[in-house]
Design a protein around this motif. Structure first.
Motif, PDB file in Angstrom:
ATOM      1  N   ARG A  24      -2.186  -0.137   2.119  1.00 11.86           N
ATOM      2  CA  ARG A  24      -1.994   0.146   0.690  1.00 11.86           C
ATOM      3  C   ARG A  24      -3.261   0.778   0.099  1.00 11.86           C
ATOM      4  N   ILE A  27      -3.664   4.342   1.438  1.00  9.84           N
ATOM      5  CA  ILE A  27      -2.704   5.257   0.808  1.00  9.84           C
ATOM      6  C   ILE A  27      -3.216   5.669  -0.572  1.00  9.84           C
ATOM      7  N   ALA A  28      -3.665   4.693  -1.343  1.00 12.92           N
ATOM      8  CA  ALA A  28      -4.199   4.989  -2.685  1.00 12.92           C
ATOM      9  C   ALA A  28      -5.375   5.949  -2.584  1.00 12.92           C
ATOM     10  N   GLU A  64      -0.948   7.508  -6.978  1.00 12.76           N
ATOM     11  CA  GLU A  64      -2.038   6.549  -6.792  1.00 12.76           C
ATOM     12  C   GLU A  64      -1.822   5.299  -7.649  1.00 12.76           C
ATOM     13  N   VAL A  67       0.931   2.832  -6.202  1.00 10.90           N
ATOM     14  CA  VAL A  67       0.788   2.279  -4.852  1.00 10.90           C
ATOM     15  C   VAL A  67       1.003   0.762  -4.856  1.00 10.90           C
ATOM     16  N   ILE A  70       4.585  -0.490  -4.123  1.00 13.41           N
ATOM     17  CA  ILE A  70       5.266  -0.288  -2.839  1.00 13.41           C
ATOM     18  C   ILE A  70       5.666  -1.662  -2.304  1.00 13.41           C
ATOM     19  N   ALA A 109       4.881   6.228  -5.338  1.00 11.25           N
ATOM     20  CA  ALA A 109       4.334   6.079  -3.992  1.00 11.25           C
ATOM     21  C   ALA A 109       5.406   5.555  -3.037  1.00 11.25           C
ATOM     22  N   THR A 110       6.287   4.720  -3.530  1.00 16.84           N
ATOM     23  CA  THR A 110       7.382   4.203  -2.693  1.00 16.84           C
ATOM     24  C   THR A 110       8.246   5.350  -2.190  1.00 16.84           C
TER      25      THR A 110
END
Length: 126
Positions: A24, A27-28, A64, A67, A70, A109-110
């Motif tokens: 997580r 990803i951010a 961002e 996130v 998610i 983000a999902t």
């Protein structure tokens, strides 16, 4: 033996949870740096951003910020895909970031990660 087995199970479960949380954060960070890339392009090369590039920055900032939303189940699935196919995962993730434009503009983000996972699963079936 049963106690050891339980500890091992908890340990594996904890590791999966930790991997999901670490993912997580990464990803951010990727979304943040994708927005920064456009800003640096404008600043370093004195280029005026196009309207689409400006929308891309806003999209990456929105991604961002989302996130944290998610679902953990999706993060675990993504972490498993990364663990099984690490090099391919990085290639597909980078490609998905590069594809963000008016034709591929995920709202969360999902949505981005769902598309990434689907693409990665298709790519590994070949």
């Amino acid at each position: 033996m049963l106690v050891s087995s339980r500890l091992e199970f908890r340990s594996n479960k904890t590791m999966a949870f930790d991997a999901a949380l670490t993912l997580r954060e990464r990803i951010a960070e990727k979304f943040e740096y994708s927005a920064i890339w456009y800003l640096e392009k404008e600043f370093d090369f004195y280029e005026t951003l196009t309207r689409e590039q400006d929308r891309n920055i806003k999209t990456f900032r929105t991604l961002e910020k989302s996130v944290g939303d998610i679902p953990l189940k999706l993060l675990r699935e993504t972490a498993a895909l990364e663990r099984i196919h690490p090099a391919l995962f990085n290639v597909f993730f980078t490609d998905a970031l590069a594809r963000v434009c008016d034709e591929f503009r995920p709202k969360t983000a999902t949505e981005f990660i769902e598309a990434l996972n689907a693409e990665l699963k298709r790519g590994t079936r070949r």
